[in-house]
Design a protein around this motif. Sequence first.
Motif, PDB file in Angstrom:
ATOM      1  N   HIS A   1       0.958  -0.716  -0.280  1.00 36.75           N
ATOM      2  CA  HIS A   1      -0.446   0.077   0.219  1.00 36.75           C
ATOM      3  C   HIS A   1       0.413   1.735   0.025  1.00 36.75           C
ATOM      4  N   ASP A   2       1.762   1.277  -0.119  1.00 36.72           N
ATOM      5  CA  ASP A   2       3.092   2.225   0.242  1.00 36.72           C
ATOM      6  C   ASP A   2       3.616   2.739  -1.497  1.00 36.72           C
ATOM      7  N   VAL A   3       3.714   4.520  -0.862  1.00 36.00           N
ATOM      8  CA  VAL A   3       3.536   5.200  -2.388  1.00 36.00           C
ATOM      9  C   VAL A   3       4.891   5.796  -2.202  1.00 36.00           C
TER      10      VAL A   3
ATOM     11  N   VAL B   1       4.408  11.578  -7.828  1.00 34.05           N
ATOM     12  CA  VAL B   1       4.409   9.704  -7.365  1.00 34.05           C
ATOM     13  C   VAL B   1       5.530   8.836  -8.849  1.00 34.05           C
TER      14      VAL B   1
ATOM     15  N   GLU C   1       6.749   5.327  -7.959  1.00 29.74           N
ATOM     16  CA  GLU C   1       6.521   3.916  -7.672  1.00 29.74           C
ATOM     17  C   GLU C   1       5.374   4.069  -6.760  1.00 29.74           C
ATOM     18  N   VAL C   2       4.454   3.302  -7.374  1.00 34.14           N
ATOM     19  CA  VAL C   2       3.475   2.447  -6.917  1.00 34.14           C
ATOM     20  C   VAL C   2       3.807   0.606  -5.805  1.00 34.14           C
TER      21      VAL C   2
ATOM     22  N   VAL D   1      -1.998  -0.501  -4.506  1.00 24.16           N
ATOM     23  CA  VAL D   1      -2.046   0.759  -4.068  1.00 24.16           C
ATOM     24  C   VAL D   1      -3.192   0.976  -5.570  1.00 24.16           C
TER      25      VAL D   1
ATOM     26  N   HIS E   1      -3.870   6.539  -6.264  1.00 19.56           N
ATOM     27  CA  HIS E   1      -2.109   7.232  -6.812  1.00 19.56           C
ATOM     28  C   HIS E   1      -1.982   6.155  -7.642  1.00 19.56           C
TER      29      HIS E   1
ATOM     30  N   GLU F   1      -0.509   5.020   1.265  1.00 18.68           N
ATOM     31  CA  GLU F   1      -1.190   5.547  -0.070  1.00 18.68           C
ATOM     32  C   GLU F   1      -2.407   6.365   0.931  1.00 18.68           C
TER      33      GLU F   1
END
Length: 345
Positions: free
Chosen positions: A29-31, A69, A71-72, A76, A79, A137
């Motif tokens: 779930h990281d951005v 942004v 990379e996701v 995610v 975004h 996110e």
Amino acid sequence: MRTVKAWAAPSATEPLSPTTIERRDLGEHDVLIEIAYAGICHSDIHTARSEWGEAPYPLVVGHEIAGTVAEVGSAVTSHAVGDRVGVGCLVNSCGECDACKAGNQQYCPQQIGTYAATDRDGTVTQGGYSTHVVVTEDFVLRIPDGLELDVAAPLLCAGITTWSPLRRWHVGEGTKVAVVGLGGLGHMGVQLAVALGAEVTVLSQSLKKQEDGLAFGAVDYRATSDEETFTDLRGKFDLILNTVSAKLPMKKYLSMLAPEGTVVNVGGPVEPFEVPAFSLIMGGKSLAGSNIGGIPETQEMLDFCAEKGIGAKIEVIPAEKVNEAWDRVVASDVRYRFVIDAATI
Ligand code: NAP
Ligand code: ZN
């Protein structure tokens, strides 16, 4: 882990200097955000100088982050790479308590601040005076197309911190508002209150910035060094928004409230205020506080600013000028927010 460049405080008393820090690998779930600009908030200075309690060092501050942004994580959805985004004072919270469910993450007992907080993995969070940051996110805001990233960065703290109390106290057409201190928060408070329809007065130490205050939409501008200000404006305001970073004689400010009016304090001086009981009792007045704002209302504020064409009035600086900029903030010599160009970090 990825190693990124940053400017850190080595201790409470040394100047900030360039360094590198680690950012975590992307969880699902990281951005990953490539930072374009980071605003300088007075809270960065209070924290890095351990004025609010002992800070963890070395410490990278900065909670007015705008960028794109890069990379996701695999899960995610909100975004995408290339999106223009922002991060404010919070990077996580429990998500399950009443406050989180109401969108008031700023009241969550398990909230995680953007810097100087213990993250879920036990590391200390490091802020935005850096080239990149990794954030879950739900704590990443969308910056609307109508807002440039540099003038949007300060909205992530100065904007939301003044927006939230203006909304909570229902400021609108006909409300008489005073904003105390025309610095980073104050100049946003004036613009936002004016855009909400209020009649706004600026209360500043001197008349040096009067022209700017009136250009931001204030109808009146008074010097608090002049005792007549307090007698002239006695009983006038429905809401006084205090953004001053130093201790003020609260009794004199309460005297300028209309009956049942409120002084809402957002400034974080180290010394406590003195509040005589009868300065609240007579007139049924309130003294309140307000802490940044929740994620949904931060998005609401960004959308409102884009719609109304409101941004911070900024001075963009290269990272090597950050210590000088901090000295100027402490000396009230800022018009009205310093923003670090992250490309120079
Ligand atoms: P800032 O840009 O330095 O603005 C503060 C303003 O206060 C100055 O520009 C000055 O305005 C006035 N001031 C400073 N020293 C003063 C003194 N001794 N007496 C009277 N007025 C004085 O700071 P900021 O970034 O806007 O932050 C303001 C405060 O809010 C800080 O304490 C910060 O930590 C706190 N803060 C709180 C929250 C929250 O969630 N509650 C969020 C962000 C920041 P004039 O020159 O016009 O007098
Ligand atoms: Zn701040």
